[in-house]
Design a protein around this motif. Structure first.
Motif, mmCIF file in Angstrom:
data_model
loop_
_atom_site.group_PDB
_atom_site.id
_atom_site.type_symbol
_atom_site.label_atom_id
_atom_site.label_comp_id
_atom_site.label_asym_id
_atom_site.label_seq_id
_atom_site.Cartn_x
_atom_site.Cartn_y
_atom_site.Cartn_z
ATOM 1 N N GLN A 13 57.287 82.080 68.167
ATOM 2 C CA GLN A 13 57.065 80.865 67.386
ATOM 3 C C GLN A 13 57.971 80.838 66.163
ATOM 4 O O GLN A 13 58.393 81.900 65.669
ATOM 5 C CB GLN A 13 55.610 80.788 66.945
ATOM 6 N N SER A 114 60.149 78.576 69.710
ATOM 7 C CA SER A 114 59.491 77.292 69.950
ATOM 8 C C SER A 114 58.000 77.415 69.717
ATOM 9 O O SER A 114 57.413 78.475 69.944
ATOM 10 C CB SER A 114 59.753 76.843 71.398
ATOM 11 N N SER A 115 57.400 76.331 69.263
ATOM 12 C CA SER A 115 55.944 76.307 69.097
ATOM 13 C C SER A 115 55.275 75.722 70.335
ATOM 14 O O SER A 115 54.052 75.626 70.384
ATOM 15 C CB SER A 115 55.573 75.499 67.858
#
Length: 115
Positions: A13, A114-115
């Motif tokens: 994340q 990436s979240s």
């Protein structure tokens, strides 16, 4: 034949950390410069960080203060500690060994932020 094998990539994340490792099949890297490069989708490969035989380091402006390159001569390893990762750090990361003759590359390891 010199072999470089990267590991440590993955999905993280934003704001997270990863440590990439590069195992060299030879001790010649101790006398030469090692580097980490990356290639993001649709972009050219770029230098991320490098470390010379005397231990001096150089970083791309985009990663200064967040990434740290280091090496372990006893075990023929080079590392890239990546902190405060951003989506724009998403890329395939490659280990590189530059000698006075050939230049060697690893196969790459994917880093996705990436979240």
């Amino acid at each position: 034949q010199v072999q470089l094998v990267e590991s440590g990539g993955g999905l993280v994340q934003p704001g997270g950390s990863l440590r990439l490792s590069c195992a060299a099949s030879t001790s010649i890297f101790r006398r030469n410069s090692m580097g980490w490069y990356r290639r993001a989708p649709g972009k050219q490969r770029e230098l991320v960080a490098e470390i010379s035989s005397d231990g001096s380091t150089n970083y791309a402006d985009s990663v200064k203060g967040r990434f740290t390159i280091s090496k372990d001569n006893a075990n023929n390893m080079v590392y890239l500690q990546m902190n405060s990762l951003k989506p724009e750090d998403t890329a395939v990361y490659f280990c590189n060994l530059r000698t006075s003759g050939p230049v060697y590359w690893g196969q790459g390891t994917q880093v996705t932020v990436s979240s």
